[in-house]
Design a protein around this motif. Structure first.
Motif, PDB file in Angstrom:
ATOM      1  N   MET A  18      60.245  35.821  49.384  1.00 14.96           N
ATOM      2  CA  MET A  18      60.591  36.218  48.036  1.00 14.96           C
ATOM      3  C   MET A  18      61.408  37.670  47.734  1.00 14.96           C
ATOM      4  N   GLY A  19      62.033  37.397  46.778  1.00 20.20           N
ATOM      5  CA  GLY A  19      62.796  38.730  46.671  1.00 20.20           C
ATOM      6  C   GLY A  19      62.024  39.619  45.341  1.00 20.20           C
ATOM      7  N   VAL A  20      61.559  40.681  45.654  1.00 20.28           N
ATOM      8  CA  VAL A  20      60.573  41.508  44.830  1.00 20.28           C
ATOM      9  C   VAL A  20      61.348  41.712  43.433  1.00 20.28           C
ATOM     10  N   GLU A  21      62.639  42.319  43.708  1.00 23.43           N
ATOM     11  CA  GLU A  21      63.522  42.743  42.407  1.00 23.43           C
ATOM     12  C   GLU A  21      63.763  41.683  41.428  1.00 23.43           C
ATOM     13  N   ARG A  22      63.913  40.024  42.141  1.00 32.80           N
ATOM     14  CA  ARG A  22      64.135  39.167  41.237  1.00 32.80           C
ATOM     15  C   ARG A  22      62.769  38.920  40.316  1.00 32.80           C
ATOM     16  N   ILE A  23      61.697  38.989  41.002  1.00 32.59           N
ATOM     17  CA  ILE A  23      60.667  38.676  40.184  1.00 32.59           C
ATOM     18  C   ILE A  23      60.538  39.793  39.212  1.00 32.59           C
ATOM     19  N   ALA A  24      60.633  41.175  39.665  1.00 30.93           N
ATOM     20  CA  ALA A  24      60.531  42.164  38.418  1.00 30.93           C
ATOM     21  C   ALA A  24      61.527  42.224  37.340  1.00 30.93           C
ATOM     22  N   MET A  25      62.722  41.781  37.755  1.00 28.12           N
ATOM     23  CA  MET A  25      63.525  41.519  36.871  1.00 28.12           C
ATOM     24  C   MET A  25      63.186  40.624  35.673  1.00 28.12           C
ATOM     25  N   MET A  26      62.783  39.516  36.075  1.00 24.79           N
ATOM     26  CA  MET A  26      62.219  38.252  35.139  1.00 24.79           C
ATOM     27  C   MET A  26      61.038  38.555  34.439  1.00 24.79           C
ATOM     28  N   VAL A  27      59.996  39.054  34.956  1.00 22.01           N
ATOM     29  CA  VAL A  27      59.061  39.691  34.279  1.00 22.01           C
ATOM     30  C   VAL A  27      59.201  40.634  33.270  1.00 22.01           C
ATOM     31  N   SER A  28      59.941  41.719  33.643  1.00 18.98           N
ATOM     32  CA  SER A  28      60.257  42.831  32.717  1.00 18.98           C
ATOM     33  C   SER A  28      61.393  42.537  31.727  1.00 18.98           C
ATOM     34  N   GLN A  29      62.081  41.517  31.975  1.00 17.65           N
ATOM     35  CA  GLN A  29      63.509  41.315  31.202  1.00 17.65           C
ATOM     36  C   GLN A  29      64.214  42.307  31.062  1.00 17.65           C
ATOM     37  N   THR A  30      64.447  42.722  32.541  1.00 19.41           N
ATOM     38  CA  THR A  30      65.278  44.049  32.777  1.00 19.41           C
ATOM     39  C   THR A  30      66.706  43.202  33.362  1.00 19.41           C
ATOM     40  N   PRO A  31      67.883  43.616  32.686  1.00 23.62           N
ATOM     41  CA  PRO A  31      69.161  43.000  32.742  1.00 23.62           C
ATOM     42  C   PRO A  31      69.667  43.373  33.992  1.00 23.62           C
ATOM     43  N   ASP A  32      69.617  44.648  34.189  1.00 27.22           N
ATOM     44  CA  ASP A  32      70.390  45.578  35.406  1.00 27.22           C
ATOM     45  C   ASP A  32      69.455  45.738  36.482  1.00 27.22           C
TER      46      ASP A  32
END
Length: 357
Positions: free
Chosen positions: A324-338
């Motif tokens: 799994m891609g860690v950044e992908r999960i982090a962006m989704m959980v935190s709603q970070t667009p960039d």
């Protein structure tokens, strides 16, 4: 996005935007909201502009006017909100100047783990009760471990210099493109005693490198976490049970996952795993692109050739692997667009993510 659903989508987005704008307590939150709704990449307005390009000719004028009006309304609302936040910060700064020298000095911020490090630690702790331990490997890898040991063909596009960072003058050395070489190294290391141990199970988190252009959703350096389990008579039901447990531990007991067939050279059969969007609960939003599902990882049963390469008999042993891609999960959980926000070390962003205290 379906043209017939456009009015309801616009109304839904307008309501969501207004509610989220009211919750913006600082300029960073306002900028993230701007990127999510009217930014150039993957925003709501960007999706609608894409729809405009394929809309019937007789609808283009009305649709274009609607998009421009919505964008203008949001830009004005954001501008007003940002002005209020700037004024509020100015007042706070002014009051901070009127300090009392009899008071104790302000305490410096306490350091904390980076949000990506915290997420990796959390993922490791989810799998630890299942008997998984962490294995590590070098980021500068051999072509043999990065490709050959994973049944990746010699003519595979990933082997090309356009996708992979090779060391000048050493074509056989490269920056690893995934954490899977750790699987190759670990299988070779543990293969002689696999019978005594009764199997193998481990996680491999770490940095990986690919020749991707830096943009809001891609980076030439990012993080992965892979896992592998080897035992006797291991099948897809073991993989599905393990990942269902992990996703429910990560996203909550109500999390729902689905498996889709896919191809990876080092597993057979292979699959991709989606989780029902934890932000809209499957109703459809910008994070899941209105599908209700978000792709989380790839997985499958370990290909027999991977076992043979490592010196393990595939007639006796079987297993599964996932990544799994860690950044992908982090962006989704935190709603970070960039994605770039995770690497810029802006203390304001880190504080908003709980990275400072």
């Amino acid at each position: 996005m379906n043209l017939s659903l456009l009015p309801s989508e616009i109304e839904k987005a307008a309501t969501e935007f207004g509610l989220l704008l009211e919750k913006c307590s600082n300029l960073d939150a306002a900028m993230r909201l701007k990127g999510q709704y009217i930014g150039r990449e993957d925003s709501f307005v960007a999706q609608m502009m894409g729809l405009l390009r394929v809309a019937p000719k007789e609808q283009k004028r009305e649709l274009g006017a609607t998009i421009n009006e919505l964008k203008s309304i949001w830009e004005n609302a954001l501008r007003d909100r940002q002005s209020l936040l700037v004024e509020e910060r100015r007042r706070n700064d002014a009051s901070a100047l009127a300090w009392d020298n009899t008071l104790p000095p302000p305490m410096p911020l306490k350091g904390a783990l980076h949000p990506l490090t915290s997420l990796i630690d959390r993922l490791v702790e989810i799998f630890r009760p299942l008997g998984y331990h962490v294995e590590e490997g070098p980021e500068a890898e051999t072509e043999e471990n990065n490709f050959d040991g994973l049944n990746i063909p010699a003519d595979h596009p990933a082997r090309g210099a356009g996708d992979t960072f090779y060391f000048a003058g050493h074509q056989e050395l490269l920056l690893r493109t995934h954490t899977s070489p750790v699987q190759v190294r670990t299988l070779k290391k543990l293969a002689p005693n696999i019978g005594k141990k009764g199997g193998i199970r481990f996680l491999a988190p770490g940095r990986v490198y690919r020749k991707d252009e830096l943009d809001p959703t891609h980076s030439p350096m990012f993080h992965q976490l892979e896992g592998m389990l080897v035992g006797r008579d291991i099948g897809m039901h073991h993989l599905k049970g393990t990942l269902a447990y992990a996703m429910k531990s990560l996203f909550g007991s109500e999390a729902d996952i689905r498996f889709r067939p896919s191809y990876f050279p080092f597993v057979e059969p292979g699959c991709e795993v989606d989780v029902r969007c934890p932000l809209c609960f499957g109703k459809g939003c910008r994070v899941c692109k209105n599908s209700g599902w978000v792709e989380i990882l790839g997985a499958g049963l370990v290909h027999p050739k991977v076992f043979v390469y490592a010196g393990i008999d595939p007639d006796i042993w079987s297993g599964f692997a996932f990544g799994m891609g860690v950044e992908r999960i982090a962006m989704m959980v935190s709603q970070t667009p960039d994605l770039r926000l995770f690497f810029e070390n802006d203390q304001r962003f880190l504080a908003s993510m709980g990275g400072l205290g």
